[in-house]
Design a protein around this motif. Structure first.
Motif, mmCIF file in Angstrom:
data_model
loop_
_atom_site.group_PDB
_atom_site.id
_atom_site.type_symbol
_atom_site.label_atom_id
_atom_site.label_comp_id
_atom_site.label_asym_id
_atom_site.label_seq_id
_atom_site.Cartn_x
_atom_site.Cartn_y
_atom_site.Cartn_z
ATOM 1 N N VAL A 287 9.131 3.919 -36.247
ATOM 2 C CA VAL A 287 8.761 4.832 -35.057
ATOM 3 C C VAL A 287 9.725 6.090 -34.951
ATOM 4 O O VAL A 287 9.388 7.205 -34.478
ATOM 5 N N GLY A 288 10.687 5.748 -35.411
ATOM 6 C CA GLY A 288 12.060 6.570 -35.034
ATOM 7 C C GLY A 288 12.054 7.578 -36.095
ATOM 8 O O GLY A 288 12.836 8.724 -36.183
ATOM 9 N N LEU A 289 11.146 7.579 -37.333
ATOM 10 C CA LEU A 289 11.277 8.500 -38.342
ATOM 11 C C LEU A 289 10.621 9.967 -37.728
ATOM 12 O O LEU A 289 9.709 10.158 -36.769
ATOM 13 N N PRO A 290 11.393 11.042 -38.167
ATOM 14 C CA PRO A 290 11.002 12.215 -37.744
ATOM 15 C C PRO A 290 9.596 12.793 -37.722
ATOM 16 O O PRO A 290 8.847 13.375 -36.972
ATOM 17 N N THR A 291 8.791 12.183 -38.878
ATOM 18 C CA THR A 291 7.148 12.316 -39.129
ATOM 19 C C THR A 291 6.461 11.733 -37.801
ATOM 20 O O THR A 291 5.569 12.447 -37.185
ATOM 21 N N PHE A 292 6.975 10.533 -37.275
ATOM 22 C CA PHE A 292 6.258 9.856 -36.195
ATOM 23 C C PHE A 292 6.568 10.335 -34.982
ATOM 24 O O PHE A 292 5.659 10.733 -33.991
ATOM 25 N N LEU A 293 7.904 10.728 -34.621
ATOM 26 C CA LEU A 293 8.164 11.542 -33.713
ATOM 27 C C LEU A 293 7.398 13.042 -33.322
ATOM 28 O O LEU A 293 7.320 13.331 -32.329
ATOM 29 N N ARG A 294 7.193 13.467 -34.513
ATOM 30 C CA ARG A 294 6.599 15.021 -34.360
ATOM 31 C C ARG A 294 5.049 14.447 -33.770
ATOM 32 O O ARG A 294 4.411 15.258 -33.369
#
Length: 451
Positions: free
Chosen positions: A111-118
């Motif tokens: 959930v903390g990955l940049p892809t998910f945050l985007r």
């Protein structure tokens, strides 16, 4: 094998927990908060009688929890054991994790990955203050490795996080040492220790006492010519006020004796008249720097221009907010300023502006400046208090020697700070790169193809 990796919606991995309780006025409840760094921690403990709501929801240790308003900025995490049975609101949905499909640590990292945050930020794009509701959150997908591989990834990532924590601790230690080094340089500067050899080589310079006599004469002439107003006499300096012994030829004095200080114009949109002009607020003034990227405008009449303008070399000091925070206006063009700021001008360049701003910073970091504050709740640095501030005055030629040494030493400190900041940035980027690599299906597939 990569064929074992699956794309799953959060709705398959998480089950929302909705354990509602009626608050007992006599029971003390644990309330939680979630930081943007993923820390789920104690906010406060309150008895049911002091909580506005009649009902609440319970979170269990190990639950995944997020903030509806701030999850896209990192406000999510796992409820720790010490907050088991904590009370949460509707704005903090919590979920039981299906650990037969995903480990809690893996969930948080994904959930903390940049892809998910985007993906989360996309849900709020083009709208005002958006709450990411449970249905929106649970509709998003993750690419998951099997549990056996998740376990290996956890061990690898934990090892890297431990090393990163050690590195961050070292960086924090370096920043603390650098701050102490800056303090020591400036302390030795204002005590005359940096220029001890210089004084031995230049014994015949005009003393600070003679300098102050000239300044007082010039100030009296300015008052006589009606260029400045006569101020109330400043109190004599008590022995208790003197922070340290001064070298021969130096002198303690109050700031108001050698400078002309004034506040800017009061902002009143209904009463202000004249031409709209940009002006400085206390928000524009940071230590050693004046930021003009976000200036507001106020109306100034022609006769107010000189009274409320900041000229090159003037010192601008925050009256409130961060009282005493100061910088020098170094541009050739003038600018207006608001009442939330003090403008300080030394008479006949009797004291180095650079040295004075560094002196303020030193006293702010050591807490010395607080004795000039007024106000119990909101602190202020009034013009009266500013005028009473005592400063050590070296002879004018020695001031130039001090500034030259200080600037040379502080340049070295700036270079060290740049290196520390770079290391800090690299550590953060490395962690992001490791997580991206670990949970990137494409990178895993490319590795398989290359074999």
């Amino acid at each position: 094998m990569m064929s074992d990796w699956e794309t799953k919606k959060l709705g398959i991995l998480l089950t929302q927990r909705k354990e509602q309780v009626v608050l007992d006025p006599d029971i003390e409840y644990i309330l939680v908060t979630i930081s943007n760094k993923g820390d789920v921690k104690l906010r406060e403990k309150k008895k049911g009688a002091t909580i506005c709501a009649k009902n609440g929801y319970i979170a269990r240790a190990g639950d995944f929890i997020y903030s509806r308003l701030s999850v896209h900025t990192g406000a999510f995490g796992i409820v720790p054991p010490e907050l088991d049975n904590a009370l949460i609101t509707n704005e903090m949905p919590c979920f039981e994790i299906d650990e037969d499909q995903i480990y809690p640590k893996v969930l948080v990292d994904l959930v903390g990955l940049p892809t998910f945050l985007r993906q989360l930020k996309q849900l709020t794009k083009g709208m005002g203050r958006v709450r990411i509701k449970e249905s929106m959150m649970l509709s998003l997908s993750l690419v998951l490795p099997p549990l056996t591989e998740q376990s290996k990834l956890i061990r690898k990532i934990d090892h890297i996080k431990t090393n990163r924590s050690i590195l961050n601790t070292e960086i924090t230690h370096q920043q603390t040492l650098l701050k102490k080094l800056r303090q020591q340089i400036l302390q030795e500067a204002i005590e005359g220790k940096l220029t001890k050899d210089w004084r031995a080589e230049n014994p015949d310079v005009e003393s600070a006492s003679e300098l102050l006599k000239r300044i007082q004469a010039e100030k009296a002439q300015l008052i006589k010519d009606k260029k400045i107003k006569k101020q109330k006499p400043l109190p004599p300096i008590d022995q208790e006020e003197k922070l340290f012994a001064l070298p021969n030829g130096w002198k303690w004095c109050r700031l108001g004796e050698i400078s002309i200080n004034s506040l800017g114009k009061m902002l009143d949109t209904q009463k202000n008249k004249g031409e709209l002009k940009p002006y400085l607020r206390n928000l524009n003034v940071q230590w050693f720097e004046i930021n003009t990227s976000n200036l507001n405008e106020m109306r100034f009449e022609e006769h107010e221009t000189q009274k409320y303008s900041v000229l090159k070399g003037d010192i601008v000091i925050c009256e409130g907010g961060y009282p005493g925070q100061a910088a020098i206006w170094s541009r050739n063009e003038s600018i207006m300023f608001q009442k939330a700021l003090h403008r300080v001008r030394f008479i006949s360049e009797c004291f180095s502006s650079v040295l004075f701003v560094n002196l303020l910073w030193l006293w702010a970091t050591k807490g010395e400046i607080t004795k000039y504050y007024t106000g119990a709740g909101i602190r202020h640095l009034t013009g009266k208090s500013l005028n009473k501030m005592i400063i050590p005055i070296p002879p004018l030629p020695e001031q130039k020697a001090i500034v030259a040494k200080v600037e040379k030493l502080l340049t070295l400190c700036d270079q060290l700070q740049t290196q520390i900041t770079t290391n800090q940035s690299h550590a953060k980027q490395l962690m992001q790169a490791v997580l991206k690599e670990a949970f990137s299906q494409n990178s895993q597939e490319s590795k398989q193809t290359a074999m």
